[in-house]
Design an enzyme around this catalytic site. Structure first.
Site, PDB file in Angstrom:
ATOM      1  N   GLY A 144     -19.908  -4.189 -28.318  1.00  0.00           N
ATOM      2  CA  GLY A 144     -18.950  -4.333 -29.291  1.00  0.00           C
ATOM      3  C   GLY A 144     -18.746  -6.044 -29.346  1.00  0.00           C
ATOM      4  O   GLY A 144     -19.554  -6.598 -28.999  1.00  0.00           O
ATOM      5  N   ARG A 145     -17.693  -6.419 -29.989  1.00  0.00           N
ATOM      6  CA  ARG A 145     -17.498  -7.960 -30.127  1.00  0.00           C
ATOM      7  C   ARG A 145     -17.645  -8.909 -28.781  1.00  0.00           C
ATOM      8  O   ARG A 145     -18.458  -9.450 -28.774  1.00  0.00           O
ATOM      9  CB  ARG A 145     -16.149  -8.069 -30.551  1.00  0.00           C
ATOM     10  CG  ARG A 145     -16.052  -7.741 -32.149  1.00  0.00           C
ATOM     11  CD  ARG A 145     -14.545  -7.931 -32.646  1.00  0.00           C
ATOM     12  NE  ARG A 145     -13.645  -6.836 -32.032  1.00  0.00           N
ATOM     13  CZ  ARG A 145     -13.417  -5.652 -32.808  1.00  0.00           C
ATOM     14  NH1 ARG A 145     -13.859  -5.372 -34.085  1.00  0.00           N
ATOM     15  NH2 ARG A 145     -12.842  -4.613 -32.246  1.00  0.00           N
ATOM     16  N   ILE A 146     -16.946  -8.182 -27.747  1.00  0.00           N
ATOM     17  CA  ILE A 146     -16.895  -8.843 -26.494  1.00  0.00           C
ATOM     18  C   ILE A 146     -18.161  -8.684 -25.739  1.00  0.00           C
ATOM     19  O   ILE A 146     -18.887  -9.948 -25.432  1.00  0.00           O
ATOM     20  CB  ILE A 146     -15.977  -8.274 -25.529  1.00  0.00           C
ATOM     21  CG1 ILE A 146     -14.389  -8.565 -26.217  1.00  0.00           C
ATOM     22  CG2 ILE A 146     -15.831  -9.245 -24.307  1.00  0.00           C
ATOM     23  CD1 ILE A 146     -13.478  -7.745 -25.562  1.00  0.00           C
ATOM     24  N   ARG A 206     -24.041   3.040 -28.078  1.00  0.00           N
ATOM     25  CA  ARG A 206     -24.394   4.137 -28.959  1.00  0.00           C
ATOM     26  C   ARG A 206     -25.427   3.957 -30.220  1.00  0.00           C
ATOM     27  O   ARG A 206     -26.145   4.565 -30.376  1.00  0.00           O
ATOM     28  CB  ARG A 206     -22.991   4.656 -29.586  1.00  0.00           C
ATOM     29  CG  ARG A 206     -22.458   5.748 -29.024  1.00  0.00           C
ATOM     30  CD  ARG A 206     -21.162   6.416 -29.760  1.00  0.00           C
ATOM     31  NE  ARG A 206     -20.427   5.070 -30.466  1.00  0.00           N
ATOM     32  CZ  ARG A 206     -19.397   5.239 -30.678  1.00  0.00           C
ATOM     33  NH1 ARG A 206     -18.533   6.168 -30.662  1.00  0.00           N
ATOM     34  NH2 ARG A 206     -18.780   4.127 -31.320  1.00  0.00           N
ATOM     35  N   HIS A 220      -5.960  -8.678 -14.330  1.00  0.00           N
ATOM     36  CA  HIS A 220      -5.983  -8.433 -16.049  1.00  0.00           C
ATOM     37  C   HIS A 220      -5.914  -9.532 -16.885  1.00  0.00           C
ATOM     38  O   HIS A 220      -4.878  -9.600 -17.571  1.00  0.00           O
ATOM     39  CB  HIS A 220      -5.201  -7.243 -16.451  1.00  0.00           C
ATOM     40  CG  HIS A 220      -5.818  -6.472 -17.495  1.00  0.00           C
ATOM     41  ND1 HIS A 220      -5.664  -5.157 -17.729  1.00  0.00           N
ATOM     42  CD2 HIS A 220      -6.367  -6.998 -18.815  1.00  0.00           C
ATOM     43  CE1 HIS A 220      -6.090  -4.815 -18.709  1.00  0.00           C
ATOM     44  NE2 HIS A 220      -6.398  -6.028 -19.335  1.00  0.00           N
ATOM     45  N   GLY A 233      -8.190 -11.463 -18.873  1.00  0.00           N
ATOM     46  CA  GLY A 233      -9.312 -11.665 -19.655  1.00  0.00           C
ATOM     47  C   GLY A 233      -8.745 -12.235 -21.143  1.00  0.00           C
ATOM     48  O   GLY A 233      -9.527 -13.349 -21.581  1.00  0.00           O
ATOM     49  N   SER A 234      -7.761 -11.714 -21.662  1.00  0.00           N
ATOM     50  CA  SER A 234      -7.286 -12.400 -22.701  1.00  0.00           C
ATOM     51  C   SER A 234      -6.225 -13.449 -22.814  1.00  0.00           C
ATOM     52  O   SER A 234      -5.644 -14.205 -23.684  1.00  0.00           O
ATOM     53  CB  SER A 234      -6.793 -11.466 -23.765  1.00  0.00           C
ATOM     54  OG  SER A 234      -5.379 -10.852 -23.143  1.00  0.00           O
TER      55      SER A 234
HETATM   56  C1  GLV Z   1      -6.584  -6.258 -23.106  1.00  0.00           C
HETATM   57  O1  GLV Z   1      -7.021  -5.776 -21.997  1.00  0.00           O
HETATM   58  C2  GLV Z   1      -6.541  -5.737 -24.421  1.00  0.00           C
HETATM   59  O2  GLV Z   1      -6.674  -4.449 -24.490  1.00  0.00           O
HETATM   60  O3  GLV Z   1      -6.131  -6.399 -25.227  1.00  0.00           O
HETATM   61  C1  GLV Z   2     -13.268  -5.530 -28.686  1.00  0.00           C
HETATM   62  O1  GLV Z   2     -12.717  -6.211 -29.410  1.00  0.00           O
HETATM   63  C2  GLV Z   2     -14.630  -5.390 -28.482  1.00  0.00           C
HETATM   64  O2  GLV Z   2     -15.089  -4.593 -29.636  1.00  0.00           O
HETATM   65  O3  GLV Z   2     -15.666  -5.480 -27.509  1.00  0.00           O
END
Ligand code: GLV
Ligand code: GLV
Length: 324
Positions: free
Chosen positions: A159-161, A182, A290, A292-293
Site C-alpha cells: 500500500g502507500r506505506i 494481493r 507505536h 509510526g505517525s
Molecule cells: C496508526 O497506527 C494509524 O493507524 O493511524
Molecule cells: C496506509 O495508508 C497504507 O496504505 O499503507
C-alpha cells in the site's frame, strides 16, 4: 440537538476547525480532552445517543456500541487503520467510517526505515551499553551488524506505506525489492524494479522483511511459524502496521532460539506491552511504543482530517477520507 463525542484530546489547530464550523453552537459536545484513553465503561456510557463519534485507535467501537446508537450517522477514526471499529457492521448499517490515509505515509515509512537500520546496526543496544560501563575499548568484534547495500527487502503489503518504504530502500540504499501483495503494483515495479513474489519466496530470499498490511480477518496471525522457519538466519523483521498480524509467541520463540537476527516492532499485541513481557527480555528485539505517525506535522494533519470527516458526516456530505 445533535450529540458529538470526541474521545481524545485534539491539537488546538484541529479542534479550532470544529469550533469554526457553522453548526458548532448547535451541537452538544462531549469532549474527553485527555491524552490518555477514555475508559471502556465511559465510552459505552457516553456513546449512547451520539450522532457522531471521533475516536482514537485504542477505542473499540464494537457492534454493541453501534447497536446502542440507532442515530449514529458517522464514525471518524483518528488513525488510518480501522481495526478498532466493526466496519462490517457499519457497512451493514450504512454508517460511514472516516480515517486518515496519506498524511502519515512518509512519517511511518521513515520510522520503518529507522527501525531497520537500528536493528541492523545494534544502535539502541550499543548505546545502552555505554552508561553500564561496557564501552571499555574499541572492540574489533563488538556490536557487529548487517549492511544494507545490495541486500533484499521484502515488503509485505504494498500500500502507500509499503511503497514509500520500498522507495527509501531502493533509491537511498541500493536494495533489491520484492513484494507480496494481493494485486500487482505497476508503479512500484516501475520505480523500484520491484518483483512480485509469493509469501514463501519472500520469506526465503529477503534479508529484511517489513510488514505493511492492514489488520483484518484475513491478516490476523498472517506472519507466523511457517514464515519464520523459511527466513534466513541473518534476516531482520520490521513491523510498523499492527501487532496482531504477527503471531507474537511464535516470534518470541524464533528470536529466543536465534533463528533470525532480530525484529524491530513499533506495534505489539497487546498495546501497551506490559513491563516484564517476554518480548522485552530479548536483546534481539527492538520495540518502540507505536510512534509510526508521531511527528508534529503528521499528528496535526491526522487530527485535522479526523475533524474534517466528522464535520462532513454531521453535515450529511460524503466524507473526504472515507474508509467505508
Ligand atoms: C496508526 O497506527 C494509524 O493507524 O493511524
Ligand atoms: C496506509 O495508508 C497504507 O496504505 O499503507
Amino acid at each position: 440537538m445533535k450529540k458529538v463525542l470526541i474521545t481524545r484530546k485534539l491539537f488546538d489547530g484541529a479542534f479550532n476547525r470544529l469550533k469554526r464550523s457553522k453548526f458548532f453552537g448547535e451541537i452538544e459536545l462531549d469532549y474527553w480532552d485527555q491524552l490518555s484513553p477514555i475508559p471502556k465503561k465511559e465510552l459505552e456510557k457516553r456513546a449512547v445517543g451520539c450522532n457522531a463519534i471521533l475516536c482514537s485507535l485504542e477505542d473499540q467501537i464494537d457492534k454493541k456500541i453501534i447497536q446502542n446508537n440507532p442515530q449514529l450517522s458517522v464514525i471518524s477514526n483518528y488513525a488510518v487503520g480501522v481495526n478498532n471499529i466493526d466496519t462490517n457492521y457499519c457497512r451493514e448499517k450504512s454508517i460511514p467510517v472516516g480515517h486518515t490515509p496519506g498524511v502519515l505515509t512518509e512519517a511511518t515509512a521513515d520510522l520503518s526505515f529507522a527501525l531497520l537500520i537500528s536493528a541492523a546496526r545494534n544502535i539502541v543496544s550499543s548505546s545502552q551499553s555505554i552508561p553500564k560501563g561496557d564501552w571499555k575499548y574499541w572492540d574489533p568484534e563488538g556490536h557487529l551488524g548487517i549492511e544494507l547495500a545490495g541486500k533484499s527487502l521484502g515488503i509485505v503489503g504494498a500500500g502507500r506505506i509499503g511503497k514509500a518504504m520500498a522507495y527509501r530502500a531502493h533509491h537511498g540504499f541500493n536494495m533489491k525489492i520484492q513484494y507480496f501483495n494481493r494485486s500487482k503494483n505497476s508503479e512500484l515495479e516501475k520505480n523500484t524494479k520491484a518483483q512480485r513474489v509469493d509469501l514463501s519466496t519472500l520469506a526465503r530470499e529477503s534479508d529484511f522483511v517489513s510488514i505493511h498490511l492492514p489488520l483484518n480477518d484475513q491478516t490476523v496471525g498472517f506472519i507466523g511459524r511457517d514464515f519464520f522457519n523459511e527466513m534466513k538466519e541473518t534476516a531482520i523483521l520490521i513491523n510498523t502496521a499492527r501487532g496482531k498480524i504477527i503471531n507474537q509467541s511464535e516470534l518470541y520463540q524464533i528470536l529466543k532460539d536465534r533463528k533470525i537476527f532480530a525484529a524491530a516492532l513499533d506495534v505489539t499485541d497487546p498495546e501497551p506491552l506490559p513491563p516484564g513481557h517476554q518480548l522485552l527480555t530479548l536483546s534481539n528485539c527492538l520495540i518502540t511504543p507505536h510512534i509510526g505517525s508521531s511527528t508534529f506535522q503528521t499528528r496535526l494533519s491526522m487530527a485535522s482530517i479526523a475533524v474534517e470527516n466528522l464535520i462532513d458526516g454531521l453535515e450529511g456530505r460524503e466524507l473526504t477520507h472515507r474508509f467505508c
